[in-house]
Write a protein that holds these residues in place. Structure first.
Motif, PDB file in Angstrom:
ATOM      1  N   HIS A  12      15.265   1.964  47.356  1.00  0.00           N
ATOM      2  CA  HIS A  12      15.252   0.500  47.221  1.00  0.00           C
ATOM      3  C   HIS A  12      16.675  -0.064  47.322  1.00  0.00           C
ATOM      4  O   HIS A  12      16.915  -1.036  48.047  1.00  0.00           O
ATOM      5  CB  HIS A  12      14.600   0.121  45.891  1.00  0.00           C
ATOM      6  CG  HIS A  12      14.663  -1.325  45.557  1.00  0.00           C
ATOM      7  ND1 HIS A  12      13.838  -2.257  46.150  1.00  0.00           N
ATOM      8  CD2 HIS A  12      15.449  -2.011  44.690  1.00  0.00           C
ATOM      9  CE1 HIS A  12      14.115  -3.451  45.661  1.00  0.00           C
ATOM     10  NE2 HIS A  12      15.092  -3.329  44.771  1.00  0.00           N
ATOM     11  N   SER A  16      18.271  -2.331  50.304  1.00  0.00           N
ATOM     12  CA  SER A  16      18.873  -3.618  49.935  1.00  0.00           C
ATOM     13  C   SER A  16      20.270  -3.768  50.526  1.00  0.00           C
ATOM     14  O   SER A  16      20.625  -4.838  51.034  1.00  0.00           O
ATOM     15  CB  SER A  16      18.967  -3.757  48.416  1.00  0.00           C
ATOM     16  OG  SER A  16      17.710  -3.730  47.819  1.00  0.00           O
ATOM     17  N   THR A  46      14.218  -5.310  56.629  1.00  0.00           N
ATOM     18  CA  THR A  46      14.743  -4.632  55.435  1.00  0.00           C
ATOM     19  C   THR A  46      14.692  -5.546  54.213  1.00  0.00           C
ATOM     20  O   THR A  46      14.477  -5.076  53.095  1.00  0.00           O
ATOM     21  CB  THR A  46      16.171  -4.089  55.645  1.00  0.00           C
ATOM     22  OG1 THR A  46      17.029  -5.154  56.092  1.00  0.00           O
ATOM     23  CG2 THR A  46      16.187  -2.936  56.647  1.00  0.00           C
ATOM     24  N   THR A  50      12.700  -4.501  50.984  1.00  0.00           N
ATOM     25  CA  THR A  50      13.380  -4.563  49.694  1.00  0.00           C
ATOM     26  C   THR A  50      12.544  -5.342  48.683  1.00  0.00           C
ATOM     27  O   THR A  50      12.349  -4.899  47.547  1.00  0.00           O
ATOM     28  CB  THR A  50      14.764  -5.237  49.839  1.00  0.00           C
ATOM     29  OG1 THR A  50      15.585  -4.400  50.639  1.00  0.00           O
ATOM     30  CG2 THR A  50      15.425  -5.464  48.505  1.00  0.00           C
ATOM     31  N   ASN A 107      19.284 -11.785  48.140  1.00  0.00           N
ATOM     32  CA  ASN A 107      19.731 -10.382  48.103  1.00  0.00           C
ATOM     33  C   ASN A 107      21.082 -10.255  47.414  1.00  0.00           C
ATOM     34  O   ASN A 107      21.292  -9.359  46.594  1.00  0.00           O
ATOM     35  CB  ASN A 107      19.824  -9.809  49.520  1.00  0.00           C
ATOM     36  CG  ASN A 107      18.502  -9.381  50.080  1.00  0.00           C
ATOM     37  OD1 ASN A 107      17.569  -9.088  49.360  1.00  0.00           O
ATOM     38  ND2 ASN A 107      18.417  -9.342  51.401  1.00  0.00           N
TER      39      ASN A 107
END
Length: 170
Positions: A12, A16, A46, A50, A107
């Motif tokens: 994960h 990220s 992605t 994530t 993010n």
């Protein structure tokens, strides 16, 4: 389990970091009015992975992480549609820019929060996450992304889809 971190958590985090790196690359492309097709695909996929994989991690009730994950998924729907469904035509150009920048911001917001939770030197500055150092870091992050979003909105004027040749991820 390795150093108290599961394989899923490690994957994960790595995904990220790829999403953030690709997102920063795409943001640079927005400033230069470049489509960045491959990087955009990597960034959006992605970021989606994530967000989804975060829900596979142990959850102890509704937390800020869960809320951020939900918001991230909601923001990604119009981002994907604007980029690939509507091909950034008309108002969808702006919707793509805004949702892409928000997705990247979320993010980075989580990255900053995790740095304060996991890195001892940074955690010492804000042990509970309510101290001024944490609030200043998050406010600075938000400010930078608002400025970046406005600049991207103004500068990103890609060529029309009519001249585009090849698949959306080319």
């Amino acid at each position: 389990m390795f150093f108290g971190v599961s394989a899923l958590q490690t994957i994960h985090v790595l995904i990220s970091l790829v999403a953030i790196a690709a997102g920063l690359w795409v943001l640079g492309g927005l400033f230069a009015s470049r489509r960045m097709n491959t990087a955009t695909g990597v960034f959006l996929v992605t970021t989606l992975v994530t967000s989804l994989s975060g829900f596979l991690l142990p959850i102890k009730g509704f937390t800020p992480a869960v809320g951020t994950g939900i918001v991230a998924l909601v923001v990604l729907v119009p981002a994907f549609w604007a980029r690939y469904g509507a091909r950034m035509q008309g108002r969808w150009r702006g919707i793509y820019v805004v949702t892409a920048v928000i997705s990247l911001y979320l993010n980075v917001f989580v990255l900053v929060a995790q740095l304060f939770l996991k890195v001892p030197a940074v955690k010492a500055l804000a042990p509970t996450g309510t101290e001024p150092a944490f609030l200043i870091a998050q406010a600075a992050t938000l400010t930078l992304f608002v400025i970046a979003g406005v600049l991207a909105w103004k500068r990103f004027r890609p060529a029309t889809a009519a001249v585009q040749v090849g698949p959306a991820f080319a």
